[in-house]
Design a protein around this motif. Structure first.
Motif, short mmCIF file in Angstrom:
data_model
loop_
_atom_site.label_atom_id
_atom_site.label_comp_id
_atom_site.label_asym_id
_atom_site.label_seq_id
_atom_site.Cartn_x
_atom_site.Cartn_y
_atom_site.Cartn_z
N ALA A 289 -3.16 -11.22 -5.94
CA ALA A 289 -4.03 -10.42 -6.60
C ALA A 289 -4.08 -9.10 -6.23
O ALA A 289 -3.97 -7.94 -6.83
N GLU A 290 -4.14 -8.86 -4.70
CA GLU A 290 -4.41 -7.69 -3.96
C GLU A 290 -3.09 -6.97 -4.43
O GLU A 290 -3.18 -5.64 -4.55
N ALA A 291 -1.84 -7.53 -4.10
CA ALA A 291 -0.66 -6.82 -4.31
C ALA A 291 -0.53 -6.61 -5.73
O ALA A 291 0.04 -5.23 -5.70
N LEU A 292 -0.75 -7.13 -6.63
CA LEU A 292 -0.40 -6.64 -7.97
C LEU A 292 -1.36 -5.58 -8.34
O LEU A 292 -1.00 -4.66 -9.09
N ALA A 293 -2.69 -5.64 -7.94
CA ALA A 293 -3.58 -4.43 -8.17
C ALA A 293 -3.20 -3.14 -7.59
O ALA A 293 -3.03 -2.14 -8.19
N PHE A 294 -2.35 -3.15 -6.49
CA PHE A 294 -1.72 -2.00 -5.64
C PHE A 294 -0.48 -1.79 -6.50
O PHE A 294 -0.47 -0.52 -6.88
N LEU A 295 0.38 -2.63 -6.84
CA LEU A 295 1.64 -2.22 -7.36
C LEU A 295 1.23 -1.68 -8.78
O LEU A 295 2.15 -0.63 -9.21
N THR A 296 0.16 -2.04 -9.56
CA THR A 296 0.15 -1.61 -10.79
C THR A 296 -0.93 -0.36 -10.89
O THR A 296 -1.28 0.02 -12.10
N SER A 297 -1.20 0.06 -9.88
CA SER A 297 -2.55 1.27 -9.93
C SER A 297 -1.57 2.43 -10.14
O SER A 297 -0.55 2.84 -9.95
N ALA A 298 -2.55 3.54 -10.59
CA ALA A 298 -2.02 4.90 -10.99
C ALA A 298 -1.92 5.36 -9.46
O ALA A 298 -0.65 6.20 -9.51
N GLU A 299 -2.29 5.16 -8.42
CA GLU A 299 -2.03 5.37 -7.24
C GLU A 299 -0.53 5.50 -6.79
O GLU A 299 0.12 6.15 -5.97
N ASN A 300 -0.31 4.01 -6.92
CA ASN A 300 0.94 3.65 -6.60
C ASN A 300 2.23 4.46 -7.10
O ASN A 300 3.35 5.08 -6.50
N ALA A 301 1.94 5.08 -8.45
CA ALA A 301 3.02 5.99 -8.95
C ALA A 301 2.91 7.14 -8.49
O ALA A 301 4.09 7.96 -7.94
N LYS A 302 1.70 7.65 -7.90
CA LYS A 302 1.60 9.12 -7.18
C LYS A 302 2.16 8.93 -5.68
O LYS A 302 2.87 9.92 -5.35
N ILE A 303 2.33 7.59 -5.16
CA ILE A 303 2.86 7.63 -3.97
C ILE A 303 4.43 7.82 -4.29
O ILE A 303 4.85 8.37 -3.18
N TRP A 304 4.82 7.14 -5.24
CA TRP A 304 6.20 7.20 -5.35
C TRP A 304 6.72 8.74 -5.57
O TRP A 304 7.81 9.07 -5.14
N ASP A 305 5.90 9.49 -6.11
CA ASP A 305 6.27 10.75 -6.56
C ASP A 305 6.30 11.52 -5.40
O ASP A 305 7.10 12.31 -5.08
N SER A 306 5.24 11.12 -4.30
CA SER A 306 5.36 11.84 -3.07
C SER A 306 6.56 11.69 -2.17
O SER A 306 7.20 12.39 -1.64
N ILE A 307 6.86 10.11 -2.41
CA ILE A 307 8.12 9.78 -1.37
C ILE A 307 9.28 10.27 -1.96
O ILE A 307 10.33 10.95 -1.25
N ARG A 308 9.59 10.64 -3.24
CA ARG A 308 10.83 11.09 -3.86
C ARG A 308 10.88 12.87 -3.67
O ARG A 308 11.86 13.24 -3.28
N THR A 309 9.82 13.24 -3.76
CA THR A 309 9.66 14.78 -3.40
C THR A 309 9.92 15.00 -2.17
O THR A 309 10.83 16.09 -1.85
#
Length: 360
Positions: A289-309
Motif C-alpha cells: 500500500a505504501e509503495a502503490l501510494a508513492f508510485l501513483t502520486s503526482a510527486e512521482n511523475a515530477k521526480i521522473w521529470d527531474s531525473i530525465r531532465t
C-alpha cells in the motif's frame, strides 16, 4: 553497489540488444524458469533472505515456476546481462534504468520499487560550510551517477542554477573514500554509505547536503523487459509476493527479524552497526500500500521529470537524442513524459496493486 552509467557499458548493452533482441516475436510463449540479479546494496539485500529462507521458492512454487536469485559482483555487468536477455529482472537505481536499458532502446518496466535513499547519499566538504561555496570548486564523485544527480539537486535547492558552477572530477567508488581521507587537496566529495562512514570522520568535514532533502528522488527498483512481464505475469507476482513477505519479517523484528538481519549483514560484509546505519537512512516501502501510494502520486511523475531532465543535460540519452522528450516515460497513471511514440520506460504499478488487493 556501483550505481552509475559508463559510456562503454551502454555501448556494450546496445550491441547486446542488437544481437539478442533481433527477430524476437512480440509475444513469446510463457516460460517457467527465471533469473533475477541484484548487487550488494541495502535496498536489495532482502533478496538474500528471500533466497536463504525459502520464501522465494515458496512463491515460485505457487505459480509453478523456478526463480533463481543471483547476487552479482558487477552492477553494470548485471544490467548488461539484463539488456542481453540473459537475466529476466535486475535491481537498479531508477536513473540507471532510464539511462542504460531504456536509453539503449529496450522497452523497460519498473515492476517493483524497493526503497529510496533517505540520507544514504551525501555531499561533504573539509572546508565549505554551505553547498553554495562549492561554486567554482572541484567536486570529486562518480560522474553520471546518483552522486552527480544529488550534487546537481543540492545546488539547485541552494539557488545555484548553473550546472557548470562546479567542476566535477570523476573518481571511482573504489577509490573515493581512501582518497578523501588521505589527500588534503581533495576537499569536496559526493558518495554514499558505507563509503562515507570513514569520510565523515575526517577532521573539519561537514555534510552539506544529503538525499533526505530530496525524498523519493534516488529510488531503487527492479526492472524487467516489458514484453517479458506481459507474457509472464506470474513471474512478477511471485517476486512481489516474496518481497513483501520478507519485508514483513524485517519490519516485525523478533527472532525471525534477527535472522533476516544476520543474513543481510553477512551478505553485505558489514556488522550489525553498519547494517543499522544504512537502514536508518533508507526509506523502505514495507507494505504494498505504501509503495502503490508513492508510485501513483503526482510527486512521482515530477521526480521522473527531474531525473530525465538531468540525464538529458548530461548527454545520457545517447547521441541521437535531440531533446529531453526523445525518450518516452509512461508514469503510473498512463501519462507519458516525452515521446509517446518511443516509450522505453514504464512505471507499472499493476503487480503492487494486486498485492494491495490480496490477489497475488
Amino acid at each position: 553497489m556501483k550505481r552509475f552509467l559508463r559510456a562503454a557499458a551502454l555501448a556494450a548493452g546496445l550491441a547486446a540488444v542488437v544481437l539478442a533482441g533481433a527477430d524476437r516475436p512480440a509475444h513469446a510463449a510463457p516460460k517457467k524458469s527465471f533469473k533475477v540479479a541484484y548487487t550488494v546494496y541495502i535496498g536489495f539485500m532482502p533478496l538474500a533472505y528471500m533466497k536463504s529462507s525459502g520464501i522465494m521458492k515458496k512463491w515460485a512454487d505457487k505459480y509453478g515456476l523456478d526463480i533463481e536469485l543471483i547476487q552479482a559482483n558487477d552492477y553494470v555487468g548485471s544490467v548488461n546481462q539484463f539488456i542481453a536477455g540473459e537475466i529476466d529482472a535486475v535491481g537498479v537505481a531508477s536513473m540507471d534504468g532510464l539511462t542504460m536499458p531504456a536509453a539503449g532502446g529496450v522497452d523497460t518496466s519498473v515492476f517493483l520499487i524497493t526503497d529510496y535513499s533517505n540520507g544514504n547519499d551525501i555531499v561533504l566538504s573539509k572546508t565549505a560550510k554551505d553547498i553554495k561555496e562549492l561554486a567554482g570548486q572541484d567536486v570529486y564523485l562518480l560522474q553520471y551517477s546518483v552522486s552527480h544527480y544529488l550534487l546537481n539537486r543540492g545546488l539547485q535547492q541552494a539557488g545555484v542554477t548553473d550546472p557548470t558552477a562546479t567542476k566535477t572530477v570523476n573518481i571511482s567508488d573504489s577509490e573515493i573514500a581512501a582518497a578523501y581521507v588521505s589527500q588534503k587537496d581533495l576537499a569536496h566529495a559526493v558518495s554514499w554509505k558505507p563509503l562515507t562512514e570513514d569520510m565523515e570522520k575526517v577532521a573539519g568535514t561537514t555534510v552539506l547536503f544529503d538525499s533526505s532533502k530530496i525524498p523519493g528522488e534516488i529510488m531503487d527498483v527492479f526492472v524487467g523487459k516489458t514484453e517479458v512481464l506481459k507474457d509472464n505475469p506470474d513471474f512478477a507476482k511471485a517476486v512481489i509476493g516474496a518481497w513483501y513477505e520478507a519485508l514483513g519479517v524485517l519490519k516485525a523484528g523478533g527472532a525471525k527479524g534477527d535472522e533476516m538481519r544476520a543474513v543481510m549483514t553477512s551478505a553485505m560484509g558489514t556488522d550489525a552497526g553498519g547494517l543499522q546505519s544504512q537502514l536508518d537512512t533508507t526509506h523502505f516501502f514495507y507494505t504494498p500500500a505504501e509503495a502503490l501510494a508513492f508510485l501513483t502520486s503526482a510527486e512521482n511523475a515530477k521526480i521522473w521529470d527531474s531525473i530525465r531532465t538531468f540525464c538529458f543535460s548530461q548527454g545520457l540519452f545517447g547521441q541521437g537524442a535531440t531533446s529531453v522528450d526523445s525518450i518516452g516515460i509512461e508514469v503510473a497513471d498512463g501519462t507519458v513524459l516525452g515521446d509517446k511514440g518511443n516509450i522505453k520506460m514504464r512505471i507499472n504499478p499493476t503487480f503492487t496493486k494486486l498485492a494491495v488487493d490480496g490477489k497475488l
